[in-house]
Scaffold this motif. Structure first.
Motif, PDB file in Angstrom:
ATOM      1  N   ALA A  33       0.820  -1.216   0.000  1.00 11.91           N
ATOM      2  CA  ALA A  33       0.000   0.000   0.000  1.00 11.91           C
ATOM      3  C   ALA A  33       0.851   1.263   0.000  1.00 11.91           C
ATOM      4  CB  ALA A  33      -0.925  -0.004   1.212  1.00 11.91           C
ATOM      5  N   HIS A  34       2.102   1.147   0.457  1.00  9.31           N
ATOM      6  CA  HIS A  34       3.007   2.297   0.489  1.00  9.31           C
ATOM      7  C   HIS A  34       3.562   2.508  -0.920  1.00  9.31           C
ATOM      8  CE1 HIS A  34       5.496   5.235   2.443  1.00  9.31           C
ATOM      9  NE2 HIS A  34       6.613   4.656   2.043  1.00  9.31           N
ATOM     10  N   HIS A  35       3.366   3.705  -1.501  1.00 10.67           N
ATOM     11  CA  HIS A  35       3.737   3.978  -2.902  1.00 10.67           C
ATOM     12  C   HIS A  35       3.058   2.967  -3.838  1.00 10.67           C
ATOM     13  CE1 HIS A  35       6.522   7.000  -1.613  1.00 10.67           C
ATOM     14  NE2 HIS A  35       7.338   6.150  -1.017  1.00 10.67           N
ATOM     15  N   ARG A  36       1.768   2.773  -3.639  1.00 13.62           N
ATOM     16  CA  ARG A  36       1.020   1.716  -4.322  1.00 13.62           C
ATOM     17  C   ARG A  36       1.162   1.747  -5.833  1.00 13.62           C
ATOM     18  NH1 ARG A  36      -5.102   1.658  -2.780  1.00 13.62           N
ATOM     19  NH2 ARG A  36      -4.113   1.026  -0.827  1.00 13.62           N
ATOM     20  N   TRP A  37       0.974   2.898  -6.450  1.00 10.27           N
ATOM     21  CA  TRP A  37       0.960   2.943  -7.914  1.00 10.27           C
ATOM     22  C   TRP A  37       2.344   2.697  -8.499  1.00 10.27           C
ATOM     23  CZ3 TRP A  37      -3.482   2.114  -9.798  1.00 10.27           C
ATOM     24  CH2 TRP A  37      -4.626   2.559  -9.124  1.00 10.27           C
ATOM     25  N   ARG A  38       3.369   3.215  -7.828  1.00 10.67           N
ATOM     26  CA  ARG A  38       4.728   2.969  -8.306  1.00 10.67           C
ATOM     27  C   ARG A  38       5.055   1.478  -8.239  1.00 10.67           C
ATOM     28  NH1 ARG A  38       9.710   5.512  -5.099  1.00 10.67           N
ATOM     29  NH2 ARG A  38       9.662   3.494  -4.043  1.00 10.67           N
ATOM     30  N   LYS A  39       4.613   0.814  -7.167  1.00  7.64           N
ATOM     31  CA  LYS A  39       4.902  -0.611  -7.018  1.00  7.64           C
ATOM     32  C   LYS A  39       4.099  -1.452  -8.003  1.00  7.64           C
ATOM     33  CE  LYS A  39       6.562  -0.437  -2.282  1.00  7.64           C
ATOM     34  NZ  LYS A  39       6.316  -0.734  -0.852  1.00  7.64           N
ATOM     35  N   ARG A  40       2.890  -1.034  -8.318  1.00  4.47           N
ATOM     36  CA  ARG A  40       2.114  -1.775  -9.317  1.00  4.47           C
ATOM     37  C   ARG A  40       2.805  -1.746 -10.669  1.00  4.47           C
ATOM     38  NH1 ARG A  40      -4.357  -0.444  -8.384  1.00  4.47           N
ATOM     39  NH2 ARG A  40      -4.555  -1.567  -6.398  1.00  4.47           N
ATOM     40  N   ALA A  41       3.299  -0.573 -11.042  1.00  3.25           N
ATOM     41  CA  ALA A  41       4.012  -0.460 -12.318  1.00  3.25           C
ATOM     42  C   ALA A  41       5.301  -1.272 -12.290  1.00  3.25           C
ATOM     43  CB  ALA A  41       4.307   1.010 -12.611  1.00  3.25           C
ATOM     44  N   SER A  42       6.033  -1.171 -11.177  1.00  2.75           N
ATOM     45  CA  SER A  42       7.283  -1.915 -11.037  1.00  2.75           C
ATOM     46  C   SER A  42       7.039  -3.419 -11.114  1.00  2.75           C
ATOM     47  CB  SER A  42       7.942  -1.547  -9.704  1.00  2.75           C
ATOM     48  OG  SER A  42       9.094  -2.320  -9.477  1.00  2.75           O
ATOM     49  N   TRP A  43       5.952  -3.875 -10.485  1.00  4.80           N
ATOM     50  CA  TRP A  43       5.632  -5.303 -10.502  1.00  4.80           C
ATOM     51  C   TRP A  43       5.391  -5.796 -11.925  1.00  4.80           C
ATOM     52  CZ3 TRP A  43       5.881  -9.549  -7.723  1.00  4.80           C
ATOM     53  CH2 TRP A  43       5.094 -10.651  -8.084  1.00  4.80           C
ATOM     54  N   GLN A  44       4.598  -5.073 -12.669  1.00  3.49           N
ATOM     55  CA  GLN A  44       4.279  -5.501 -14.027  1.00  3.49           C
ATOM     56  C   GLN A  44       5.499  -5.474 -14.938  1.00  3.49           C
ATOM     57  OE1 GLN A  44       1.502  -6.869 -15.034  1.00  3.49           O
ATOM     58  NE2 GLN A  44       0.500  -6.594 -13.047  1.00  3.49           N
ATOM     59  N   LEU A  45       6.364  -4.482 -14.750  1.00  2.00           N
ATOM     60  CA  LEU A  45       7.496  -4.310 -15.658  1.00  2.00           C
ATOM     61  C   LEU A  45       8.707  -5.165 -15.289  1.00  2.00           C
ATOM     62  CD1 LEU A  45       7.335  -0.433 -16.102  1.00  2.00           C
ATOM     63  CD2 LEU A  45       6.768  -2.166 -17.824  1.00  2.00           C
ATOM     64  N   PHE A  46       8.969  -5.331 -13.984  1.00  8.39           N
ATOM     65  CA  PHE A  46      10.230  -5.952 -13.581  1.00  8.39           C
ATOM     66  C   PHE A  46      10.106  -7.021 -12.490  1.00  8.39           C
ATOM     67  CE2 PHE A  46      11.164  -1.469 -14.727  1.00  8.39           C
ATOM     68  CZ  PHE A  46      11.945  -1.697 -15.858  1.00  8.39           C
ATOM     69  N   ASP A  47       9.404  -6.705 -11.410  1.00  9.26           N
ATOM     70  CA  ASP A  47       9.484  -7.551 -10.221  1.00  9.26           C
ATOM     71  C   ASP A  47       8.780  -8.892 -10.381  1.00  9.26           C
ATOM     72  OD1 ASP A  47      10.809  -5.840  -7.933  1.00  9.26           O
ATOM     73  OD2 ASP A  47       9.502  -4.497  -9.061  1.00  9.26           O
ATOM     74  N   ARG A  48       7.723  -8.928 -11.165  1.00 10.82           N
ATOM     75  CA  ARG A  48       7.030 -10.201 -11.377  1.00 10.82           C
ATOM     76  C   ARG A  48       7.977 -11.216 -12.016  1.00 10.82           C
ATOM     77  NH1 ARG A  48       3.524 -12.835 -15.089  1.00 10.82           N
ATOM     78  NH2 ARG A  48       1.768 -13.842 -14.045  1.00 10.82           N
ATOM     79  N   ARG A  49       8.735 -10.762 -12.998  1.00  7.10           N
ATOM     80  CA  ARG A  49       9.676 -11.664 -13.656  1.00  7.10           C
ATOM     81  C   ARG A  49      10.815 -12.052 -12.717  1.00  7.10           C
ATOM     82  NH1 ARG A  49      13.276 -10.782 -19.191  1.00  7.10           N
ATOM     83  NH2 ARG A  49      13.514 -13.003 -19.634  1.00  7.10           N
ATOM     84  N   ALA A  50      11.298 -11.083 -11.918  1.00  5.93           N
ATOM     85  CA  ALA A  50      12.382 -11.385 -10.980  1.00  5.93           C
ATOM     86  C   ALA A  50      11.948 -12.432  -9.962  1.00  5.93           C
ATOM     87  CB  ALA A  50      12.821 -10.108 -10.270  1.00  5.93           C
ATOM     88  N   LEU A  51      10.728 -12.292  -9.449  1.00  4.54           N
ATOM     89  CA  LEU A  51      10.245 -13.219  -8.430  1.00  4.54           C
ATOM     90  C   LEU A  51       9.945 -14.590  -9.021  1.00  4.54           C
ATOM     91  CD1 LEU A  51       9.393 -13.431  -5.400  1.00  4.54           C
ATOM     92  CD2 LEU A  51       7.057 -12.970  -6.177  1.00  4.54           C
ATOM     93  N   HIS A  52       9.144 -14.626 -10.072  1.00  9.52           N
ATOM     94  CA  HIS A  52       8.733 -15.913 -10.629  1.00  9.52           C
ATOM     95  C   HIS A  52       9.848 -16.591 -11.422  1.00  9.52           C
ATOM     96  CE1 HIS A  52       4.524 -15.938  -9.405  1.00  9.52           C
ATOM     97  NE2 HIS A  52       4.522 -14.635  -9.619  1.00  9.52           N
ATOM     98  N   GLY A  53      10.850 -15.829 -11.832  1.00  6.23           N
ATOM     99  CA  GLY A  53      11.979 -16.430 -12.530  1.00  6.23           C
ATOM    100  C   GLY A  53      12.990 -17.069 -11.605  1.00  6.23           C
ATOM    101  N   ALA A  54      12.844 -16.856 -10.301  1.00  2.00           N
ATOM    102  CA  ALA A  54      13.770 -17.452  -9.340  1.00  2.00           C
ATOM    103  C   ALA A  54      13.518 -18.947  -9.211  1.00  2.00           C
ATOM    104  CB  ALA A  54      13.614 -16.778  -7.980  1.00  2.00           C
ATOM    105  N   ALA A  55      14.560 -19.670  -8.857  1.00  2.00           N
ATOM    106  CA  ALA A  55      14.420 -21.113  -8.656  1.00  2.00           C
ATOM    107  C   ALA A  55      13.648 -21.418  -7.383  1.00  2.00           C
ATOM    108  CB  ALA A  55      15.801 -21.761  -8.593  1.00  2.00           C
TER     109      ALA A  55
END
Length: 393
Positions: A133-155
């Motif tokens: 919830a902290h900096h919600r919109w920035r984190k939503r954009a970051s998740w879609q662009l970068f963090d989702r792949r970083a997290l799910h791409g981990a072993a």
């Protein structure tokens, strides 16, 4: 076994809260267990930036390379880290990435994929609802662009508590998840250190005090603590409250007026460390934590290992306070928090007994040798995945 730890901030950047401290303890424990550990981080700090040491420097027995933060600074990245980390990855068995929502995480994940090295991601509580919830919109954009792949791409993933592990399982039922707590090292404190810490905080000799230890940040809910301690003072007039931690983005100025009616018994210490911190923790009657969210709550473990009981709200993952009877795990309301604190402050003999039980719990479950052994086993399993294709979504 060679492990590269990748994190946007590391000791002594303690203005970022518990993660830099707990990661240093983890690396120390792993080194003592015979692992080859290297840390790649930036010069980010809550105050003045740390000195750059891209060539590496020893931090309490841990080799750490600090790379200068590059623009935009808010994304906590260091462009100059890429080449050095890429070269180190060639000989690494795995890469352990800490946190989310910053360029250092994205770089670590990218280099792990390119080198074919398995990676582990420790979100460090950053996927908890209150944190999102902290900096919600920035984190939503970051998740879609970068963090989702970083997290799910981990072993594999790592959680510091059962609650965090369960939340991660909702994102991927098949991903290996290690539930391993932070390691805690006991600190020897003499009576002189306790007396000096008490005097520096302005607490009268012999007066019982409640200790809050953490960042001055909205997620820590000092507004709730202000209301709770007003109730405590009405029941235990001699009680004092010590608030120790760095002021993040001027939040103290917004929350301190809430303590005005009880200001004579409230002491703000700012960031503390070393001997002063150890003295404050060891001399406290109890520790308090009432955050909206914690993946672990390092201050609780530090209090318990010092034989100090804790009163913690159920928004933090410490149910063992009730089961082991080393404190109180209460609803997140001023009234419930006050009741727990009053119970401790009103029976000092029982408080000492709770502290002893807490020390035994943390020494047994969170001691460095036990935690390092669990990490070694998990790392071996993950390192065996090298050469396999990491999932990329």
């Amino acid at each position: 076994m060679r492990v590269l730890h990748v994190t946007a901030y590391f000791a002594p950047a303690y203005g970022f809260g518990g993660p830099p401290r707990s990661l240093l303890a983890l690396c120390r424990a792993q080194r003592q267990a015979g692992m080859a550990v290297d840390v790649f981080t930036t010069t980010a700090n809550a105050g003045a930036r740390l000195p750059a040491h891209p060539e590496g420097v020893d931090v309490e027995g841990v080799p750490v390379s600090y790379f200068p933060v590059s623009a935009p600074a808010a994304l906590l990245g260091a462009t100059s880290m890429r080449r050095a980390l890429g070269l180190a990855a060639v000989d690494a068995d795995l890469i352990h990435i800490h946190g989310l929502f910053n360029r250092t995480v994205w770089m670590g994940a990218s280099i792990a994929r390119a080198a074919g090295v398995p990676s582990i991601v420790s979100p460090r509580g950053m996927l908890e609802p209150a944190a999102l919830a902290h900096h919600r919109w920035r984190k939503r954009a970051s998740w879609q662009l970068f963090d989702r792949r970083a997290l799910h791409g981990a072993a594999a993933w790592h959680a510091t508590s059962h609650a965090e592990a369960e939340a991660l399982r909702l994102r991927d039922h098949d991903k290996p998840i290690a539930e391993i707590p932070n390691s805690v090292e006991p600190v020897t404190v003499d009576e002189a250190a306790r007396l000096e810490a008490r005097q520096s905080a302005g607490v009268p000799a012999g007066a019982p005090y409640v200790l809050f230890l953490g960042r001055i940040h909205p997620i820590k809910r000092l507004d709730l603590l202000a209301a709770a301690f007003a109730l405590v003072r009405a029941s235990v007039p001699a009680a004092h409250l010590v608030i120790a931690g760095p002021d993040e983005r001027g939040h103290r100025a917004r929350v301190e007026p809430l303590f005005a009616p009880i200001a004579a018994n409230v002491h703000w210490c700012g960031e503390v460390d070393g001997r002063r911190k150890a003295g404050l923790v060891s001399g406290a009657t109890t520790l308090v934590l009432c955050s909206d969210s914690e993946s672990f709550g390092m201050s609780v473990a530090e209090a318990l290992i010092a034989s100090v009981p804790a009163v913690v709200t159920r928004t933090c993952p410490w149910p063992m306070l009730d089961t082991v009877k080393c404190g109180y795990w209460v609803p997140q309301t001023p009234e419930a928090l006050a009741r727990g604190l009053i119970h401790v402050l009103s029976d000092l003999d029982e408080a000492r007994a709770m502290g002893r039980r807490g020390h035994e719990l943390v020494a047994r479950e969170f001691g460095a040798p036990a935690v390092a052994a669990r990490w070694a086993a998990f790392y071996r399993d993950v390192a065996a995945m090298r050469g396999s294709r990491q999932e990329s979504r």
